[in-house]
Design a protein around this motif. Sequence first.
Motif, mmCIF file in Angstrom:
data_model
loop_
_atom_site.group_PDB
_atom_site.id
_atom_site.type_symbol
_atom_site.label_atom_id
_atom_site.label_comp_id
_atom_site.label_asym_id
_atom_site.label_seq_id
_atom_site.Cartn_x
_atom_site.Cartn_y
_atom_site.Cartn_z
ATOM 1 N N VAL A 92 1.073 7.390 4.750
ATOM 2 C CA VAL A 92 -0.387 7.534 4.788
ATOM 3 C C VAL A 92 -0.862 7.766 6.216
ATOM 4 O O VAL A 92 -1.656 8.665 6.501
ATOM 5 C CB VAL A 92 -1.035 6.258 4.203
ATOM 6 C CG1 VAL A 92 -2.487 6.161 4.594
ATOM 7 C CG2 VAL A 92 -0.874 6.232 2.695
ATOM 8 N N SER A 93 -0.362 6.965 7.128
ATOM 9 C CA SER A 93 -0.825 7.038 8.502
ATOM 10 C C SER A 93 -0.360 8.333 9.177
ATOM 11 O O SER A 93 -1.125 8.981 9.891
ATOM 12 C CB SER A 93 -0.315 5.814 9.275
ATOM 13 O OG SER A 93 -0.812 5.832 10.586
ATOM 14 N N THR A 141 1.739 10.046 0.036
ATOM 15 C CA THR A 141 0.573 9.282 0.482
ATOM 16 C C THR A 141 -0.039 8.487 -0.665
ATOM 17 O O THR A 141 -0.964 7.717 -0.459
ATOM 18 C CB THR A 141 -0.528 10.193 1.059
ATOM 19 O OG1 THR A 141 -1.085 10.990 0.000
ATOM 20 C CG2 THR A 141 0.023 11.107 2.147
ATOM 21 N N VAL A 142 0.458 8.712 -1.863
ATOM 22 C CA VAL A 142 -0.088 8.034 -3.028
ATOM 23 C C VAL A 142 0.828 6.867 -3.386
ATOM 24 O O VAL A 142 2.044 6.995 -3.367
ATOM 25 C CB VAL A 142 -0.223 9.020 -4.209
ATOM 26 C CG1 VAL A 142 -0.871 8.352 -5.398
ATOM 27 C CG2 VAL A 142 -1.047 10.223 -3.780
ATOM 28 N N TYR A 153 0.260 11.136 7.728
ATOM 29 C CA TYR A 153 -0.487 12.263 7.142
ATOM 30 C C TYR A 153 -1.863 12.360 7.781
ATOM 31 O O TYR A 153 -2.329 13.433 8.153
ATOM 32 C CB TYR A 153 -0.611 12.066 5.629
ATOM 33 C CG TYR A 153 -0.550 13.355 4.841
ATOM 34 C CD1 TYR A 153 0.671 13.988 4.638
ATOM 35 C CD2 TYR A 153 -1.685 13.942 4.304
ATOM 36 C CE1 TYR A 153 0.755 15.164 3.916
ATOM 37 C CE2 TYR A 153 -1.617 15.123 3.584
ATOM 38 C CZ TYR A 153 -0.393 15.734 3.386
ATOM 39 O OH TYR A 153 -0.314 16.902 2.664
ATOM 40 N N THR A 154 -2.508 11.208 7.923
ATOM 41 C CA THR A 154 -3.817 11.179 8.586
ATOM 42 C C THR A 154 -3.691 11.649 10.025
ATOM 43 O O THR A 154 -4.529 12.410 10.533
ATOM 44 C CB THR A 154 -4.390 9.748 8.557
ATOM 45 O OG1 THR A 154 -4.502 9.326 7.207
ATOM 46 C CG2 THR A 154 -5.759 9.692 9.217
ATOM 47 N N ARG A 155 -2.621 11.195 10.682
ATOM 48 C CA ARG A 155 -2.404 11.584 12.088
ATOM 49 C C ARG A 155 -2.354 13.117 12.216
ATOM 50 O O ARG A 155 -2.963 13.675 13.120
ATOM 51 C CB ARG A 155 -1.097 10.971 12.589
ATOM 52 C CG ARG A 155 -0.642 11.507 13.935
ATOM 53 C CD ARG A 155 0.722 10.954 14.325
ATOM 54 N NE ARG A 155 0.614 9.688 15.020
ATOM 55 C CZ ARG A 155 0.487 9.576 16.350
ATOM 56 N NH1 ARG A 155 0.476 10.654 17.103
ATOM 57 N NH2 ARG A 155 0.387 8.404 16.917
ATOM 58 N N GLU A 156 -1.663 13.757 11.289
ATOM 59 C CA GLU A 156 -1.578 15.217 11.341
ATOM 60 C C GLU A 156 -2.968 15.853 11.288
ATOM 61 O O GLU A 156 -3.240 16.823 11.981
ATOM 62 C CB GLU A 156 -0.721 15.751 10.188
ATOM 63 C CG GLU A 156 0.752 15.427 10.296
ATOM 64 C CD GLU A 156 1.431 16.162 11.442
ATOM 65 O OE1 GLU A 156 1.710 15.504 12.468
ATOM 66 O OE2 GLU A 156 1.674 17.374 11.334
ATOM 67 N N THR A 157 -3.844 15.285 10.467
ATOM 68 C CA THR A 157 -5.192 15.864 10.357
ATOM 69 C C THR A 157 -5.982 15.678 11.654
ATOM 70 O O THR A 157 -6.978 16.344 11.885
ATOM 71 C CB THR A 157 -6.016 15.238 9.195
ATOM 72 O OG1 THR A 157 -6.399 13.903 9.544
ATOM 73 C CG2 THR A 157 -5.248 15.221 7.884
ATOM 74 N N LEU A 158 -5.543 14.732 12.469
ATOM 75 C CA LEU A 158 -6.249 14.450 13.719
ATOM 76 C C LEU A 158 -5.671 15.210 14.908
ATOM 77 O O LEU A 158 -6.401 15.592 15.822
ATOM 78 C CB LEU A 158 -6.201 12.944 14.020
ATOM 79 C CG LEU A 158 -6.934 12.024 13.043
ATOM 80 C CD1 LEU A 158 -6.558 10.567 13.295
ATOM 81 C CD2 LEU A 158 -8.439 12.211 13.149
ATOM 82 N N LEU A 184 0.831 -1.206 0.000
ATOM 83 C CA LEU A 184 0.000 0.000 0.000
ATOM 84 C C LEU A 184 0.862 1.251 0.000
ATOM 85 O O LEU A 184 0.573 2.228 0.680
ATOM 86 C CB LEU A 184 -1.004 0.012 1.167
ATOM 87 C CG LEU A 184 -0.502 0.064 2.610
ATOM 88 C CD1 LEU A 184 -1.546 0.765 3.484
ATOM 89 C CD2 LEU A 184 -0.252 -1.305 3.152
ATOM 90 N N PRO A 211 7.599 1.484 11.990
ATOM 91 C CA PRO A 211 6.750 0.910 13.038
ATOM 92 C C PRO A 211 5.378 0.485 12.514
ATOM 93 O O PRO A 211 4.815 -0.510 12.992
ATOM 94 C CB PRO A 211 6.624 2.041 14.065
ATOM 95 C CG PRO A 211 7.126 3.272 13.402
ATOM 96 C CD PRO A 211 8.091 2.819 12.356
ATOM 97 N N HIS A 212 4.869 1.220 11.522
ATOM 98 C CA HIS A 212 3.550 0.900 10.984
ATOM 99 C C HIS A 212 3.519 -0.507 10.396
ATOM 100 O O HIS A 212 2.610 -1.286 10.652
ATOM 101 C CB HIS A 212 3.171 1.935 9.920
ATOM 102 C CG HIS A 212 3.210 3.332 10.432
ATOM 103 N ND1 HIS A 212 4.394 3.968 10.724
ATOM 104 C CD2 HIS A 212 2.237 4.215 10.737
ATOM 105 C CE1 HIS A 212 4.133 5.182 11.186
ATOM 106 N NE2 HIS A 212 2.826 5.355 11.200
ATOM 107 N N HIS A 236 2.989 2.773 4.134
ATOM 108 C CA HIS A 236 1.953 2.763 5.173
ATOM 109 C C HIS A 236 2.212 3.896 6.160
ATOM 110 O O HIS A 236 1.293 4.585 6.607
ATOM 111 C CB HIS A 236 2.020 1.395 5.862
ATOM 112 C CG HIS A 236 0.973 1.169 6.908
ATOM 113 N ND1 HIS A 236 0.878 0.010 7.599
ATOM 114 C CD2 HIS A 236 -0.007 1.961 7.399
ATOM 115 C CE1 HIS A 236 -0.116 0.072 8.461
ATOM 116 N NE2 HIS A 236 -0.667 1.247 8.355
#
Lengths: 84, 396, 349
Positions: free
Chosen positions: C112-113, C136-137, C115-120, C106, C194-195, C109
């Motif tokens: 992607v994770s 992320t792509v 980047y999402t974490r930053e949005t959270l 993917l 780690p992911h 990983h």
Amino acid sequence: MAHAENRLEELRELVADVLEIEPEELTDTGDFMADYEADSLRAIEILARIDKRYKVEIPQEELPGLTNLKAVHDALARHSGGRG
Amino acid sequence: MTGLGPVSSIGTGAAAFAAALRAGASGASPITGFDATGFPYRNAGEVRDFDPRAHLRRLDPARWGRSGQFAASAARLAVADGGLDPDRIDPARAHAVIGTTSGESAVAEALTEQVVGGGFPAQDPELVARLPAHRLANAVSEELGLRGESLTVATACAAGNYAIGYAYDLLVSGEADVVLAGGADSVCRWAHAGFYRLGALTESRCSPFDRDRSGILTGEGGAVLLLETFEHAEARGARIHAELLGYGMNCDARHAVAPDGASVAECMRLAHRNSGVRPEDVDYVCAHGTGTPTNDLVEGRAILEVFGTEPPPVSSIKSMIGHTMGAAGGFGAIACVLAIAEGFLPPTINWANQDPDLVGIDVVPNQARRARVRVAQNDAFAFGGNNAIVMLGAVA
Amino acid sequence: MVITGWSAVTAAGIGAEALARRVADPASAGRGVVVDGLSDVPLPAPTGHALPGFDVRAELGRKGTSWYDRTTALAVVCCRDALRSAGAPAGGDDTARIGVALGTTLGSHKSVSDYTRETLVQERPYWVNPALFPTTVMNCAAGQVAIRLGLRGVNATLAGGPLAFLNALRYADTVIGRGYADVMLTGAAEEYAPHRAWAAHHTGTTANVPLGEAAAVFVLAAAGEGVTGPRVLAVATGYAPGGGAAAGQALGGCVARVLRRADVDPAGVSAVFTGEADSRDTREFDAVTRVLGRAPERVLAKPMFGECDAASGAVALAVALSRADTGQVLLTAVGADGAVGAALVEVGA
């Protein structure tokens, strides 16, 4: 004045990091694209980092004019209002 | 091309999707797929009330992510539209090829929330198992019982066209009787944030090729087409919607996100050459047309360069469904098939002002138009400079 | 297709020689090296088959690499070296005919994770770094390979997890066979992070072998006059709905297919390189022996280089090319659902 100089040096570090060069290599008026091989994505990244660090949103419409460190510094001062 | 399976924000199933394209429907709505609080722009082309159980017969939705559910549901719809019973074909000669940008993005985000909440050990192993991107094609193979290749193509926003192109190769090289090909993706936080940060996101209305266009609307869905060799389709008396003529692919090799005009134009020429089509044969271009100032300018100019000052009509269905990422090529191909089979041009909605830099491009503004379409061109370009253009034609 | 050059970045080091040294002395792999330098959070295992000293800046310079994720960095360095080893020009008129096909699970990983974490976790959800968005792509690595090396031909990223490399090989075979490109850099990359380490831990893929990271890339060209090197004779992939025992049957089908396509006598197959993690797991090997009617030598790359997921098949082929074998060898892979695949390669000719 000292404050403004600190801000300029802070920005120099921030921008140099984005441009993948050392802060000493970045002059006040050196052109991001012509002199440091930056592209539009780097310029957007500079605005994003400023937004996050100084909580100041410089509109993307101003991007074409933000071609060197001095211009970025001026734009930041202009949009900081009383907070700068 | 004998079957169409769209699962989209403007309609699910070939008939509903075709009616929505004709009506110039908009799939934009406030985001519910994730908590959009704090985002300045909070709209997307979501597939509201998507119920995989309404479509799936074999696949247990509980074991698969949203994108895989989109892919499998779209594939099930495609075989139903094509009147094909997958249990009555040679399964080893039936393949699944699915394109995607972000794979099981909703799963990745749910896992990240678990990590933020309780660290990596807190992740749900069941959810981790749903994460790999190849499960999109696997979901289709599993749902329809296909034993041929099960390939997920991860070439970002051009992936749907890559998938259809590869399907073409499998069919013409004698590897396949049947291929289910298309793409799937889900709306997600990270892409919404990233496109916003790039200044590439629009607030609520995607208006490709308009002078004042302001960016993309993120979208989602599954778009799968049933493709068969002519012999296979004919032997079972299938209704043939359109013919896949060929495709072209190349790579800008210049910039991670900015498209390159010369390379896009060259890709169009490659697609024409590989398909035995001359520019003057093309009756319709289903544009990549994301609605960003850059993409539409680059694409529009490439069209003018390749086709001359009077190009065929060019429209962007992204004005209606948003940018469905890896599914975009699939939706574009379905739109082209419908244009050919039903004789109409899907419109570019939300269009108000001529872009002075794109004079000569007829974007089929706002209203669908009756037209005889013999040859259609379906564009898809992606981050990484991955370009793929598929050519479709009326049955000879 | 002929393999005109190749390289690998593995836990053993950068390049084919480092890999060959480990192949010659498998015991040197041990349980890997201490990996805590690759993570700022606790890892499920203290050691792994990683290359902690890998530094993309040292390899490619600072310019244009500061935003790379590790997967992209591994892939770009490996593709550069593979192209060098093939002696093909990294510029020039024919770069439109040189393409790239990379396998993945993917993408990164971690990218992607994170980047999402930053949005959270950021004060505003859109306070993400736009420069990292391309990471992320999933096609980030292949796209950067093209940019860095100036390759304008077909550029593809194929997801497949354990099958990813065979998917890429199969795709490249089609691209060259159909005449869309003359040369395809074909391989896969997977990073230590780690992911991945935790994902592997949760799904059990590292229960019997440490996690690994690697990139391995092969320069493939159509067979023809003056084109010399090992040959990929045939590649076949398939799917077994339901997985399990059906996957073994389907894998046997793929093996039979590659032998038939290449018109090779099963007796000539000297070794099989499976995706099995240890010698107790014989699911792939059993399928092969059933088809061949005998048991050839089995070589396991994972005990030497770790669980490299998408890059596992590529590492296995690199191992095959490093050995002194001659004749035909098989590569096999089985996915977690029902995906299966096999390739037949002529080595040491």
